[in-house]
Design a protein around this motif. Structure first.
Motif, PDB file in Angstrom:
ATOM      1  N   ILE A 254       0.857  -1.177   0.000  1.00 49.99           N
ATOM      2  CA  ILE A 254       0.000   0.000   0.000  1.00 49.99           C
ATOM      3  C   ILE A 254       0.900   1.236   0.000  1.00 49.99           C
ATOM      4  O   ILE A 254       1.755   1.394   0.871  1.00 49.99           O
ATOM      5  N   LEU A 255       0.690   2.105  -0.980  1.00 49.74           N
ATOM      6  CA  LEU A 255       1.505   3.306  -1.124  1.00 49.74           C
ATOM      7  C   LEU A 255       0.861   4.533  -0.505  1.00 49.74           C
ATOM      8  O   LEU A 255       1.561   5.439  -0.042  1.00 49.74           O
ATOM      9  N   GLU A 256      -0.473   4.568  -0.520  1.00 50.75           N
ATOM     10  CA  GLU A 256      -1.205   5.742  -0.029  1.00 50.75           C
ATOM     11  C   GLU A 256      -2.561   5.285   0.475  1.00 50.75           C
ATOM     12  O   GLU A 256      -3.206   4.420  -0.134  1.00 50.75           O
ATOM     13  N   GLY A 257      -3.012   5.867   1.560  1.00 48.98           N
ATOM     14  CA  GLY A 257      -4.342   5.568   2.076  1.00 48.98           C
ATOM     15  C   GLY A 257      -4.412   4.218   2.749  1.00 48.98           C
ATOM     16  O   GLY A 257      -3.434   3.740   3.336  1.00 48.98           O
ATOM     17  N   ALA A 258      -5.580   3.588   2.643  1.00 48.55           N
ATOM     18  CA  ALA A 258      -5.820   2.278   3.247  1.00 48.55           C
ATOM     19  C   ALA A 258      -6.706   1.466   2.307  1.00 48.55           C
ATOM     20  O   ALA A 258      -7.642   2.001   1.708  1.00 48.55           O
ATOM     21  N   ILE A 259      -6.401   0.183   2.196  1.00 48.37           N
ATOM     22  CA  ILE A 259      -7.127  -0.704   1.295  1.00 48.37           C
ATOM     23  C   ILE A 259      -7.577  -1.932   2.064  1.00 48.37           C
ATOM     24  O   ILE A 259      -6.794  -2.541   2.798  1.00 48.37           O
ATOM     25  N   THR A 260      -8.853  -2.272   1.890  1.00 54.21           N
ATOM     26  CA  THR A 260      -9.421  -3.464   2.506  1.00 54.21           C
ATOM     27  C   THR A 260      -9.334  -4.596   1.499  1.00 54.21           C
ATOM     28  O   THR A 260      -9.701  -4.435   0.333  1.00 54.21           O
ATOM     29  N   SER A 261      -8.842  -5.750   1.964  1.00 54.80           N
ATOM     30  CA  SER A 261      -8.605  -6.896   1.098  1.00 54.80           C
ATOM     31  C   SER A 261      -9.121  -8.164   1.766  1.00 54.80           C
ATOM     32  O   SER A 261      -9.098  -8.289   2.991  1.00 54.80           O
ATOM     33  N   LYS A 262      -9.581  -9.074   0.934  1.00 53.39           N
ATOM     34  CA  LYS A 262      -9.972 -10.415   1.413  1.00 53.39           C
ATOM     35  C   LYS A 262      -9.489 -11.406   0.369  1.00 53.39           C
ATOM     36  O   LYS A 262      -9.859 -11.316  -0.800  1.00 53.39           O
ATOM     37  N   VAL A 263      -8.653 -12.343   0.788  1.00 48.95           N
ATOM     38  CA  VAL A 263      -8.115 -13.359  -0.105  1.00 48.95           C
ATOM     39  C   VAL A 263      -8.614 -14.723   0.364  1.00 48.95           C
ATOM     40  O   VAL A 263      -8.523 -15.056   1.549  1.00 48.95           O
ATOM     41  N   ASN A 264      -9.169 -15.479  -0.584  1.00 47.68           N
ATOM     42  CA  ASN A 264      -9.738 -16.805  -0.303  1.00 47.68           C
ATOM     43  C   ASN A 264     -10.784 -16.705   0.807  1.00 47.68           C
ATOM     44  O   ASN A 264     -11.605 -15.798   0.788  1.00 47.68           O
ATOM     45  N   ASP A 265     -10.730 -17.615   1.765  1.00 47.98           N
ATOM     46  CA  ASP A 265     -11.710 -17.620   2.860  1.00 47.98           C
ATOM     47  C   ASP A 265     -11.219 -16.872   4.087  1.00 47.98           C
ATOM     48  O   ASP A 265     -11.824 -16.962   5.153  1.00 47.98           O
TER      49      ASP A 265
END
Length: 137
Positions: free
Chosen positions: A74-85
């Motif tokens: 992540i370079l800037e801000g915030a990112i929500t991620s979900k991988v698989n289960d």
């Protein structure tokens, strides 16, 4: 070694004017910023993409080529991620996460409705792969 890879990809961000594609109705911009065959690993390449999310922007659920190992920062801000289960997790600037061959990226979105977010995804994959992302149907 990993530091050199990330540094090279980040340097490419400054120098490259790569191809651009829109996802999620223009709410995410994906730009190829680095594409290099690995001279010491025949048949493999390293590619990097810059993903820029508008406030509230997101990418559809997707997979990547089965040969792809991905390291996202992540370079800037915030990112929500979900991988698989796994659980949804929010990553802030400076944090990273991997995606392994065959993983399903169910959620990838800007965690903020008011500020932009950017991530750099570095792929190591088969050189003949041309489509880096396949959206869910």
């Amino acid at each position: 070694m990993l530091r050199k890879i990330i540094s090279a990809a980040a340097f490419a961000l400054v120098l490259a004017a790569g191809t651009q594609a829109d996802a999620a109705g223009g709410k995410a911009k994906v730009t190829l910023v680095f594409d290099q065959k690995l001279p010491n690993v025949p048949g493999k390449s390293m590619k990097a993409v810059l993903v820029e999310y508008e406030p509230g922007g997101q990418s559809p659920g997707h997979t990547h080529p089965k040969s792809a190992f991905i390291y996202a920062t992540i370079l800037e801000g915030a990112i929500t991620s979900k991988v698989n289960d796994g659980p949804e997790k929010t990553y802030k600037a400076g944090e990273s996460f991997p995606e392994f061959p065959g993983d399903h990226h169910a959620v990838s979105k800007n965690a903020s409705k008011t500020k932009p977010a950017r991530l750099l995804a570095v792929f190591v994959l088969n050189t003949d792969e041309t489509d880096l992302t396949t959206d869910d149907k």
